[in-house]
Design a protein around this motif. Structure first.
Motif, short mmCIF file in Angstrom:
data_model
loop_
_atom_site.label_atom_id
_atom_site.label_comp_id
_atom_site.label_asym_id
_atom_site.label_seq_id
_atom_site.Cartn_x
_atom_site.Cartn_y
_atom_site.Cartn_z
N ALA A 84 -26.35 -33.42 -6.25
CA ALA A 84 -26.08 -32.82 -4.94
C ALA A 84 -24.62 -32.36 -4.88
CB ALA A 84 -26.35 -33.84 -3.84
N LEU A 85 -23.71 -33.22 -5.34
CA LEU A 85 -22.29 -32.87 -5.32
C LEU A 85 -21.97 -31.69 -6.22
CD1 LEU A 85 -19.95 -35.96 -5.36
CD2 LEU A 85 -20.13 -34.14 -3.67
N GLN A 86 -22.60 -31.66 -7.39
CA GLN A 86 -22.34 -30.54 -8.31
C GLN A 86 -22.72 -29.23 -7.65
OE1 GLN A 86 -20.95 -30.68 -11.30
NE2 GLN A 86 -21.39 -32.66 -12.25
N GLY A 87 -23.80 -29.26 -6.86
CA GLY A 87 -24.22 -28.06 -6.13
C GLY A 87 -23.16 -27.64 -5.12
N LEU A 88 -22.64 -28.62 -4.38
CA LEU A 88 -21.60 -28.30 -3.39
C LEU A 88 -20.32 -27.82 -4.07
CD1 LEU A 88 -21.99 -31.21 -0.76
CD2 LEU A 88 -22.91 -28.88 -0.67
N LEU A 89 -19.97 -28.46 -5.18
CA LEU A 89 -18.75 -28.05 -5.91
C LEU A 89 -18.89 -26.61 -6.41
CD1 LEU A 89 -18.09 -31.34 -7.92
CD2 LEU A 89 -16.56 -30.33 -6.20
N SER A 90 -20.10 -26.28 -6.86
CA SER A 90 -20.34 -24.92 -7.34
C SER A 90 -20.17 -23.92 -6.19
CB SER A 90 -21.73 -24.84 -7.95
OG SER A 90 -22.22 -23.53 -7.92
N ILE A 91 -20.65 -24.29 -5.02
CA ILE A 91 -20.55 -23.39 -3.87
C ILE A 91 -19.09 -23.18 -3.46
CG2 ILE A 91 -21.00 -23.37 -1.36
CD1 ILE A 91 -23.92 -23.95 -2.09
N VAL A 92 -18.31 -24.27 -3.46
CA VAL A 92 -16.87 -24.14 -3.14
C VAL A 92 -16.19 -23.24 -4.17
CG1 VAL A 92 -14.69 -25.38 -2.86
CG2 VAL A 92 -16.79 -26.39 -2.00
N ALA A 93 -16.54 -23.43 -5.44
CA ALA A 93 -15.94 -22.61 -6.50
C ALA A 93 -16.33 -21.14 -6.33
CB ALA A 93 -16.36 -23.13 -7.86
N GLN A 94 -17.61 -20.91 -6.04
CA GLN A 94 -18.06 -19.52 -5.84
C GLN A 94 -17.27 -18.83 -4.72
OE1 GLN A 94 -22.43 -19.00 -5.40
NE2 GLN A 94 -22.66 -20.93 -6.48
N ALA A 95 -16.94 -19.63 -3.69
CA ALA A 95 -16.22 -19.08 -2.54
C ALA A 95 -14.74 -18.84 -2.84
CB ALA A 95 -16.35 -20.02 -1.34
N GLY A 96 -14.24 -19.45 -3.92
CA GLY A 96 -12.81 -19.38 -4.19
C GLY A 96 -12.04 -20.29 -3.25
N ALA A 97 -12.75 -21.27 -2.68
CA ALA A 97 -12.10 -22.28 -1.83
C ALA A 97 -11.63 -23.44 -2.72
CB ALA A 97 -13.07 -22.76 -0.76
#
Ligand code: 5GP
Length: 193
Positions: free
Chosen positions: A132-145
């Motif tokens: 679950a966390l890896q998914g969220l980390l990927s989303i933050v990375a995709q956003a450039g956040a």
């Protein structure tokens, strides 16, 4: 033992298959006073960190994240697990395997709600294998956040997620780390922190 460990000891139920049920106080019925204590503790642990936004994942992370957000005074964004007709515009998408439901989900966040350069604190109820966390980390990375930290209520220390996430260099704070549990006796052993 801290307040959460005490509560797990008192009301948590150890199920076969390494599942800890905490549905009487955390992720079905929710004890709001306990969630407030957790929010306060997350704020104390991440007091030195800039947090613009809290990101969590539906469903059981939402309550914890919302109460924590009162202490950080920031908005909460939760990743959705299903495409809905209400999700319009461009989205960040990541694949996540569910530990409890043994299936694959997509997690989705609208690009409107996560922007480049934002400082994000991730919050969730459980950390097991870390999918679950890896998914969220990927989303933050995709956003450039920027992921400033990760706050977890209960980490299952005998599963690999915590080690993987810490090895990636993230600041991970778990309020309770379960090192072992026994379904037969109902015993839960916590890691000294
Ligand atoms: P992971 O992706 O780290 O393997 O698992 C995290 C997710 O699975 C959490 O969001 C939580 O909903 C669920 N989960 C994992 N282990 C347990 C458990 O022992 N008990 C409960 N109630 N949920 C769990």
């Amino acid at each position: 033992m801290n307040f959460l460990e005490e509560r797990i000891q008192k009301d948590g139920i150890v199920k076969e298959g390494n599942v800890l049920k905490v549905d009487s106080f955390l992720n079905h019925q929710m004890d709001i006073r306990l969630l407030e204590q957790m929010g306060e503790e997350f704020k104390r642990r991440f007091a030195d960190v800039q947090v613009d936004k809290i990101l969590t994942i539906e469903a059981s992370g939402i309550g914890i994240a919302c109460i924590a957000a009162r202490y950080f005074d920031v908005p909460v964004v939760f990743a959705k697990k299903t495409q809905s007709i209400n999700l319009d515009g461009e989205m960040y998408v990541a694949e996540v395997e569910s530990f409890t439901h043994k299936c694959k989900n997509q997690v989705i966040v609208s690009k409107k709600f996560l922007k480049e350069g934002e400082h994000v604190l991730l919050i969730d109820d459980f950390l097991a294998n870390g999918c679950a966390l890896q998914g969220l980390l990927s989303i933050v990375a995709q956003a450039g956040a920027i992921t400033e930290g990760i706050g977890i209520a209960i980490e299952k220390g005998f599963q690999s997620g915590g080690r993987i996430i810490r090895n990636l260099g993230y600041r991970l704070e778990s309020l309770a780390i379960v090192d072992a549990m026994d379904a037969e006796t109902g015993t839960v052993t916590f890691r000294e922190q």
